[in-house]
Design an enzyme around this catalytic site. Structure first.
Site, short mmCIF file in Angstrom:
data_model
loop_
_atom_site.label_atom_id
_atom_site.label_comp_id
_atom_site.label_asym_id
_atom_site.label_seq_id
_atom_site.Cartn_x
_atom_site.Cartn_y
_atom_site.Cartn_z
N ASP A 1 7.37 -41.31 -10.08
CA ASP A 1 6.30 -42.23 -10.49
C ASP A 1 6.79 -43.61 -10.92
O ASP A 1 6.08 -44.60 -10.71
CB ASP A 1 5.48 -41.60 -11.62
CG ASP A 1 4.58 -40.47 -11.10
OD1 ASP A 1 4.17 -40.55 -9.92
OD2 ASP A 1 4.28 -39.54 -11.85
N GLU B 1 8.55 -45.23 -7.35
CA GLU B 1 7.67 -45.38 -6.19
C GLU B 1 6.42 -46.19 -6.51
O GLU B 1 5.94 -46.96 -5.68
CB GLU B 1 7.27 -44.00 -5.65
CG GLU B 1 8.41 -43.31 -4.93
CD GLU B 1 8.07 -41.91 -4.44
OE1 GLU B 1 8.65 -41.49 -3.44
OE2 GLU B 1 7.24 -41.23 -5.07
N LEU C 1 5.56 -47.85 -13.57
CA LEU C 1 4.78 -47.46 -14.75
C LEU C 1 4.04 -48.65 -15.35
O LEU C 1 2.93 -48.51 -15.85
CB LEU C 1 5.69 -46.81 -15.80
CG LEU C 1 6.45 -45.56 -15.34
CD1 LEU C 1 7.39 -45.09 -16.43
CD2 LEU C 1 5.47 -44.45 -14.98
N VAL D 1 -0.89 -43.21 -13.46
CA VAL D 1 -0.28 -43.14 -12.13
C VAL D 1 -1.10 -42.15 -11.30
O VAL D 1 -0.89 -40.95 -11.36
CB VAL D 1 1.19 -42.70 -12.22
CG1 VAL D 1 1.90 -42.94 -10.89
CG2 VAL D 1 1.92 -43.42 -13.33
N ASN E 1 -3.59 -39.59 -10.51
CA ASN E 1 -4.38 -38.62 -11.27
C ASN E 1 -3.89 -38.43 -12.70
O ASN E 1 -4.63 -37.93 -13.55
CB ASN E 1 -4.38 -37.26 -10.55
CG ASN E 1 -2.98 -36.77 -10.23
OD1 ASN E 1 -2.16 -37.52 -9.69
ND2 ASN E 1 -2.69 -35.54 -10.55
N TYR E 2 -2.64 -38.81 -12.98
CA TYR E 2 -2.08 -38.54 -14.31
C TYR E 2 -2.02 -39.77 -15.18
O TYR E 2 -1.82 -40.88 -14.71
CB TYR E 2 -0.66 -38.01 -14.18
CG TYR E 2 -0.60 -36.52 -13.98
CD1 TYR E 2 -1.18 -35.66 -14.90
CD2 TYR E 2 0.04 -35.97 -12.88
CE1 TYR E 2 -1.13 -34.29 -14.73
CE2 TYR E 2 0.09 -34.60 -12.71
CZ TYR E 2 -0.49 -33.76 -13.63
OH TYR E 2 -0.44 -32.42 -13.46
N ASP E 3 -2.13 -39.54 -16.48
CA ASP E 3 -1.94 -40.58 -17.48
C ASP E 3 -0.76 -40.18 -18.36
O ASP E 3 -0.79 -39.11 -18.97
CB ASP E 3 -3.18 -40.76 -18.35
CG ASP E 3 -4.37 -41.27 -17.53
OD1 ASP E 3 -4.79 -40.54 -16.62
OD2 ASP E 3 -4.84 -42.37 -17.80
N ASP F 1 24.17 -48.58 -28.87
CA ASP F 1 25.21 -49.44 -29.46
C ASP F 1 25.26 -49.18 -30.96
O ASP F 1 25.04 -50.09 -31.76
CB ASP F 1 24.87 -50.93 -29.23
CG ASP F 1 25.42 -51.46 -27.92
OD1 ASP F 1 26.00 -50.66 -27.16
OD2 ASP F 1 25.25 -52.66 -27.66
CU LIG Z 1 1.35 -31.96 -13.82
#
Ligand SMILES: [Cu+2]
Length: 386
Positions: A203, A206, A209, A288, A290-292, A359
């Site tokens: 995600d 490609e 975000l 992205v 269907n998913y958040d 660091d």
């Molecule tokens: Cu899933």
């Protein structure tokens, strides 16, 4: 990476393909109700070498905005992104019905009945003097003992850098982290079907975000007194554009204790010391497809940084000829459980990797992995029995 223009061109490409139009007509679907998407580019062998190739699959939005629940199963077009030609047409699901749209609309206003629970009274956290953080140049965050740089990024979404914490004894700033961000996602679906084998999303690399992070909804996505930050990205033709309110910064108080101690049972000291836990959160939500994904970078005054990723949104489901489990001849052969009539929730994982360039008190750091191993005491070595 697929640009927004690539995605939109690929999603339109099937409609000028005769085989595609014939197939959807045979299914009794009108092209006006179709939403087509390129799920994941991937790379699947030498015949894709030197080409920019995506698979495109489609859904019906008839009767619901939740078209993800209505896949046109088994219909997959391989599209060349440069020529917009359909290189390969695969149609294996003609006998699989499109799942019903009944009760798939997730919007609050579409709910027919109230949820069966006691209603909650209004709740709010007061900050009568406003938040305690301060921003320099719109990006350098100062809060409690922390100083860091916060910015939006096309691919990573949210980047935290030059993180320093103030020494509580001498007030000096000490290095903690040079840079931290989500470097990639990997979401492989456990289905080897002709129409599913390529669904192994990356995600961040490609789709990006940051480019997928739509504006946050004040008060629901982020609490009162939040500071909202825009992202400034480039369109595929190089023009700048603003992704407004894509990051929010706020102080969180969830009623927790940061530190406590009591005395009184064993001594004459009557001590009740407790300090409330207040943290600072930088948040982004990437939609992205269907998913958040909800990213929270949380800073604690004890020097700890917590990174949390929440997952919400819709499932990517598979159409099935079966309406109930009784009709399934071999359930073990299914790639996931039947979650509704004609709908399979294909089993899959979401792997998230982070780039964390630490660091701590300077660049000379090492990483230690500690694993405790049980060891038996020898007879006579110790009176301990457990
Ligand atoms: Cu899933």
């Amino acid at each position: 990476m697929l640009s927004v223009d690539d995605i939109s061109a690929a999603s339109k490409a099937p409609f000028s393909n005769a085989e595609f139009n014939k197939s959807i007509a045979a299914r009794g679907v009108s092209s006006s109700e179709l939403i087509c998407l390129p799920p994941s580019a991937g790379w699947f062998g030498p015949n894709e070498e030197g080409k920019r190739v995506v698979k495109v699959h489609c859904f019906s939005n008839q009767g619901t905005p939740n078209f993800y629940m209505r896949p046109i199963e088994g219909l997959v077009m391989t599209v060349d992104l440069d020529t917009l030609e359909v290189l390969k047409f695969s149609d294996t699901g003609r006998d699989i019905p499109i799942p019903k749209s009944t009760d798939t609309d997730y919007r609050y206003t579409a709910q027919k009945k109230e949820p069966q629970m006691e209603p909650l009274n209004p709740i709010s956290i007061e900050q009568p003097k406003g938040p305690s953080f301060r921003l320099e140049d719109g990006h350098i965050v100062n809060w409690a003992n922390w100083v860091f740089h916060l910015k939006a990024d096309h691919r990573a979404g949210l980047v935290i850098s030059r993180v320093m914490v103030r020494d509580s004894e001498n007030g000096e700033l000490r290095d903690v982290m040079y840079k931290g961000f989500a470097s990639e996602f990997f979401v492989p679906y456990m289905d080897l079907d002709e129409s599913w084998y390529f669904k192994s999303y990356m995600d961040a690399g490609e789709f990006g975000l940051g480019i997928s992070a739509l504006p946050l909804v004040p008060l629901n996505d982020c609490p009162r007194h939040s500071y909202y930050m825009d992202g400034i990205f480039a369109t595929p033709d190089g023009n700048p554009f603003v992704q407004p309110n894509m990051i929010c910064l706020f102080e969180r108080y969830a009623g927790d204790i940061s530190w406590r101690h009591s005395e009184g049972l064993l001594t004459d000291f009557q001590i009740r010391e407790a300090r409330s836990k207040i943290t600072l959160v930088a948040r982004m939500a990437a939609s992205v497809g269907n998913y958040d994904y909800i990213f929270d970078w949380e800073f604690q005054t004890d020097g700890l940084i917590n990174v949390k990723v929440g997952l919400s949104g819709m499932l990517m489901v598979k159409g099935s000829p079966h309406q109930s489990l009784h009709q399934v001849p071999n359930q073990d052969a299914m790639s996931g459980p039947l979650i509704s009539e004609n709908v399979i929730g294909v089993v899959h994982d979401h792997f998230i990797t982070f780039h964390l360039d630490m660091d701590i008190d300077g660049a000379n750091n090492s990483f230690l992995n500690v694993n405790l191993v049980k060891e038996r005491s020898l007879p006579g070595e110790s009176p301990r029995k457990s």
